[in-house]
Enzyme design. Structure first.
Site, mmCIF file in Angstrom:
data_model
loop_
_atom_site.group_PDB
_atom_site.id
_atom_site.type_symbol
_atom_site.label_atom_id
_atom_site.label_comp_id
_atom_site.label_asym_id
_atom_site.label_seq_id
_atom_site.Cartn_x
_atom_site.Cartn_y
_atom_site.Cartn_z
ATOM 1 N N HIS A 117 0.857 -1.185 0.000
ATOM 2 C CA HIS A 117 0.000 0.000 0.000
ATOM 3 C C HIS A 117 0.888 1.226 0.000
ATOM 4 O O HIS A 117 1.935 1.228 0.642
ATOM 5 C CB HIS A 117 -0.914 0.009 1.241
ATOM 6 N N ASP A 160 -8.020 -5.442 0.072
ATOM 7 C CA ASP A 160 -8.515 -6.275 -1.023
ATOM 8 C C ASP A 160 -8.151 -7.737 -0.864
ATOM 9 O O ASP A 160 -8.672 -8.590 -1.578
ATOM 10 C CB ASP A 160 -7.960 -5.755 -2.352
HETATM 11 N N1 CMC Z 1 4.181 -7.525 -4.946
HETATM 12 C C1 CMC Z 1 5.539 -7.474 -5.129
HETATM 13 N N2 CMC Z 1 6.273 -6.373 -4.959
HETATM 14 C C2 CMC Z 1 5.644 -5.247 -4.580
HETATM 15 C C3 CMC Z 1 4.252 -5.209 -4.367
HETATM 16 C C4 CMC Z 1 3.528 -6.398 -4.566
HETATM 17 N N3 CMC Z 1 2.202 -6.411 -4.379
HETATM 18 N N4 CMC Z 1 3.877 -3.964 -4.011
HETATM 19 C C5 CMC Z 1 5.000 -3.239 -3.987
HETATM 20 N N5 CMC Z 1 6.080 -4.016 -4.325
HETATM 21 C C6 CMC Z 1 7.489 -3.605 -4.337
HETATM 22 C C7 CMC Z 1 7.810 -2.737 -5.545
HETATM 23 O O1 CMC Z 1 8.244 -3.516 -6.638
HETATM 24 C C8 CMC Z 1 8.911 -1.851 -4.991
HETATM 25 O O2 CMC Z 1 10.090 -2.621 -4.929
HETATM 26 P P1 CMC Z 1 11.530 -1.903 -5.150
HETATM 27 O O3 CMC Z 1 11.677 -0.919 -4.024
HETATM 28 O O4 CMC Z 1 12.522 -3.021 -5.087
HETATM 29 O O5 CMC Z 1 11.461 -1.236 -6.493
HETATM 30 C C9 CMC Z 1 8.478 -1.613 -3.550
HETATM 31 O O6 CMC Z 1 7.691 -2.778 -3.198
HETATM 32 C C10 CMC Z 1 7.634 -0.348 -3.352
HETATM 33 O O7 CMC Z 1 6.496 -0.441 -4.221
HETATM 34 P P2 CMC Z 1 5.906 0.760 -5.086
HETATM 35 O O8 CMC Z 1 5.330 0.233 -6.349
HETATM 36 O O9 CMC Z 1 6.922 1.854 -5.206
HETATM 37 O O10 CMC Z 1 4.763 1.245 -4.114
HETATM 38 P P3 CMC Z 1 3.546 2.164 -4.500
HETATM 39 O O11 CMC Z 1 3.224 2.919 -3.276
HETATM 40 O O12 CMC Z 1 3.840 2.963 -5.732
HETATM 41 O O13 CMC Z 1 2.382 1.140 -4.882
HETATM 42 C C11 CMC Z 1 0.569 -0.372 -4.664
HETATM 43 C C12 CMC Z 1 1.389 0.746 -3.994
HETATM 44 C C13 CMC Z 1 -0.656 -0.667 -3.790
HETATM 45 C C14 CMC Z 1 0.072 0.106 -6.057
HETATM 46 C C15 CMC Z 1 1.454 -1.639 -4.815
HETATM 47 O O14 CMC Z 1 1.875 -2.094 -3.538
HETATM 48 C C16 CMC Z 1 0.761 -2.748 -5.580
HETATM 49 O O15 CMC Z 1 0.813 -2.756 -6.817
HETATM 50 N N6 CMC Z 1 0.085 -3.717 -4.857
HETATM 51 C C17 CMC Z 1 -0.700 -4.730 -5.503
HETATM 52 C C18 CMC Z 1 -2.041 -4.147 -5.935
HETATM 53 C C19 CMC Z 1 -2.988 -3.953 -4.762
HETATM 54 O O16 CMC Z 1 -3.161 -4.830 -3.921
HETATM 55 N N7 CMC Z 1 -3.668 -2.784 -4.755
HETATM 56 C C20 CMC Z 1 -4.674 -2.458 -3.740
HETATM 57 C C21 CMC Z 1 -4.246 -1.355 -2.839
HETATM 58 S S1 CMC Z 1 -5.322 -1.204 -1.405
HETATM 59 C C22 CMC Z 1 -6.863 -0.731 -2.000
HETATM 60 C C23 CMC Z 1 -6.891 0.518 -2.788
HETATM 61 O O17 CMC Z 1 -6.161 1.463 -2.524
HETATM 62 O O18 CMC Z 1 -7.685 0.569 -3.712
#
Ligand code: CMC
Length: 441
Positions: free
Chosen positions: A318, A375
């Site tokens: 998140h 989720d």
């Molecule tokens: N699986 C594997 N790696 C992950 C995941 C994941 N679900 N989420 C983040 N990472 C890694 C990412 O690759 C990055 O690694 P590194 O630092 O080595 O490059 C690190 O963790 C930080 O991630 P980020 O993409 O910079 O984080 P963000 O804040 O931009 O993204 C997120 C947040 C929710 C989009 C992401 O965690 C994600 O894609 N999660 C899966 C989708 C999900 O479950 N979404 C629902 C969110 S809660 C409900 C809502 O808000 O609607």
């Protein structure tokens, strides 16, 4: 001492000094403090005084507005609505009381609760012409595609509540949206499975009526299961609002142009659809199905860690929570209740639990503070209730409409509201001469 600095000291205004290393010029920026959470540096005068913009493309360090609705402490896993914890609200309140809280700032008295519920109930039906919109869609259209269309279309039906400068009309639109979105969501479900629409029943509460409209058929009586209605209500409460996320910011930005609220909520629905946001609940279930059995989990964990592979563990991570998502904790318990009530032993839950266990121990996930989010569990409950996966994000939208419209109302009531207009760092070509087509290479 500059006049500005002296004035700041006189008023005890905290400031932040920014110095240009090249010229040595510095500027004092006011620091604003809220009730909870980090203070913010007010950069509104930065461009006028320095000629620079700030750069924060994914808004990782930008406060886009003041708000009194929702507070999240991502480090501690705390979520408050108007000061109340989400755990307390989920345990002791109902969805419509939370809606009242978000809209008006306080939990309702009994009298206010009764009136609000009557007002919402009074608006649950949609204009009969709306039915024809559905017929224009293919039966296999994604339910969120239908929702984007039919919710935006409401602006064409309720002309008497489109004047956003009239507080009564704003109120009417807010109530109409909260009341009609479950009706539209249920109609979407019925349409995609080829069953007749069920008109709302105003003797049922919000969650009961929604389940009735989704699962009843005209041919036989339908009795709402109270355990399921209770779980549905909890799911709605847990999804009601979540601060300035992508869809809420979309609603605010759309609304800042003075667009009508039906159009703004349709914009929010479009933003919610993406798998990084509300679409993740559908993606979680699809991922669990793809994993198929516990033995395959290590392979998927490996893929999630591989930067060459776009696969991510859906339902994990998140932007704000760097700890357990408090909504996931409540939902985990609700999932157990629903599965027990229905006597379902869902192998997907077993896979989910094992996946959670392994991910929480894995160094990659621990280091990046990737915990299960809301989720991760909602899909298991919704599937047990009988919703197809493609409907999951619609249910999220039904609940989040309350947050969107409350945030929209708060924004419109702000006297200093101006249209939102981010700037950019332009990296395209420099100005150049037009080249006639015959001379282009
Ligand atoms: N699986 C594997 N790696 C992950 C995941 C994941 N679900 N989420 C983040 N990472 C890694 C990412 O690759 C990055 O690694 P590194 O630092 O080595 O490059 C690190 O963790 C930080 O991630 P980020 O993409 O910079 O984080 P963000 O804040 O931009 O993204 C997120 C947040 C929710 C989009 C992401 O965690 C994600 O894609 N999660 C899966 C989708 C999900 O479950 N979404 C629902 C969110 S809660 C409900 C809502 O808000 O609607």
């Amino acid at each position: 001492m500059s006049a500005e600095k002296a004035a700041a000291q006189q008023t005890d205004q905290k400031t932040f000094t920014l110095t240009n290393d090249e010229t040595g010029d510095s500027i004092q920026l006011p620091v604003l403090e809220g009730t909870h959470g980090p203070a913010v540096i007010d950069i509104r005068k930065l461009y006028a005084e320095t000629g620079h913009f700030t750069f924060d493309p994914s808004f990782t360090a930008t406060g886009s507005c003041k708000s009194r609705l929702t507070f999240i402490d991502g480090e501690k896993g705390v979520l408050l609505h108007r000061g109340y914890t989400i755990e307390d609200l989920a345990e002791h309140s109902s969805f419509l009381s939370v809606a009242y809280l978000l809209l008006y700032g306080d939990l309702p008295t009994q009298e206010q609760k009764d009136k609000f519920e009557t007002d919402i109930t009074y608006h649950t039906m949609v204009n009969e012409q709306v039915n024809y919109f559905y017929r224009g869609f293919r039966r296999d259209a994604h339910p969120m595609a239908i929702m984007c269309g039919v919710v935006g279309a409401l602006a064409g039906f309720y002309h008497d509540s489109l004047d956003i400068n009239d507080p009564e009309q704003r109120e009417l639109s807010a109530q109409r949206l909260i009341a009609k979105i479950p009706t539209l969501g249920a109609m979407t479900h019925k349409y995609t499975i080829g069953q007749p629409f069920m008109y709302p029943r105003n003797d049922l509460n919000f969650a009961e009526n929604f389940l009735y409209m989704c699962f009843a058929v005209p041919a036989e009586p339908y009795v709402v299961n109270p355990v399921l209605a209770d779980a549905m209500d909890k799911i709605f409460i847990l999804h009601a609002d979540h601060e300035q996320n992508a869809s809420t910011s979309t609603v605010r930005l759309a609304g800042s142009s003075q667009a009508n609220p039906f159009a703004c909520i349709a914009a929010g629905i479009a933003s919610l659809w993406g798998p990084s946001h509300g679409g993740a609940n559908q993606a979680v279930l699809e991922m669990l199905e793809e994993i198929g059995s516990k033995e395959n989990i290590p392979e998927f964990i490996k893929r999630a860690k591989d930067k060459e592979d776009p696969f991510r563990l859906m339902g994990f991570g998140h932007r704000v929570y760097k700890n357990f998502d408090p909504r996931a904790q409540v939902l985990k318990k609700a999932a157990d209740d629903v599965l027990e009530e229905l006597g379902i032993e869902d192998p997907m839950l077993e896979i989910a639990m094992e996946l959670e266990r392994i991910a929480l121990e894995d160094e990659y996930f621990v280091k990046r503070q990737l915990y299960p989010n809301v989720d991760f569990y909602s899909g298991i409950i919704l599937r047990a209730m009988g919703f197809p996966t493609s409907m999951f994000t619609v249910l999220f939208a039904v609940a989040r409409t309350v947050g969107w419209i409350s945030q929209w109302k708060e924004m419109i009531e702000e006297p200093s509201l101006r249209i939102g207009r981010p700037r950019q760092l332009y990296t395209g070509p420099e100005q150049r001469d037009f080249v006639p087509i015959e001379k282009r290479k």
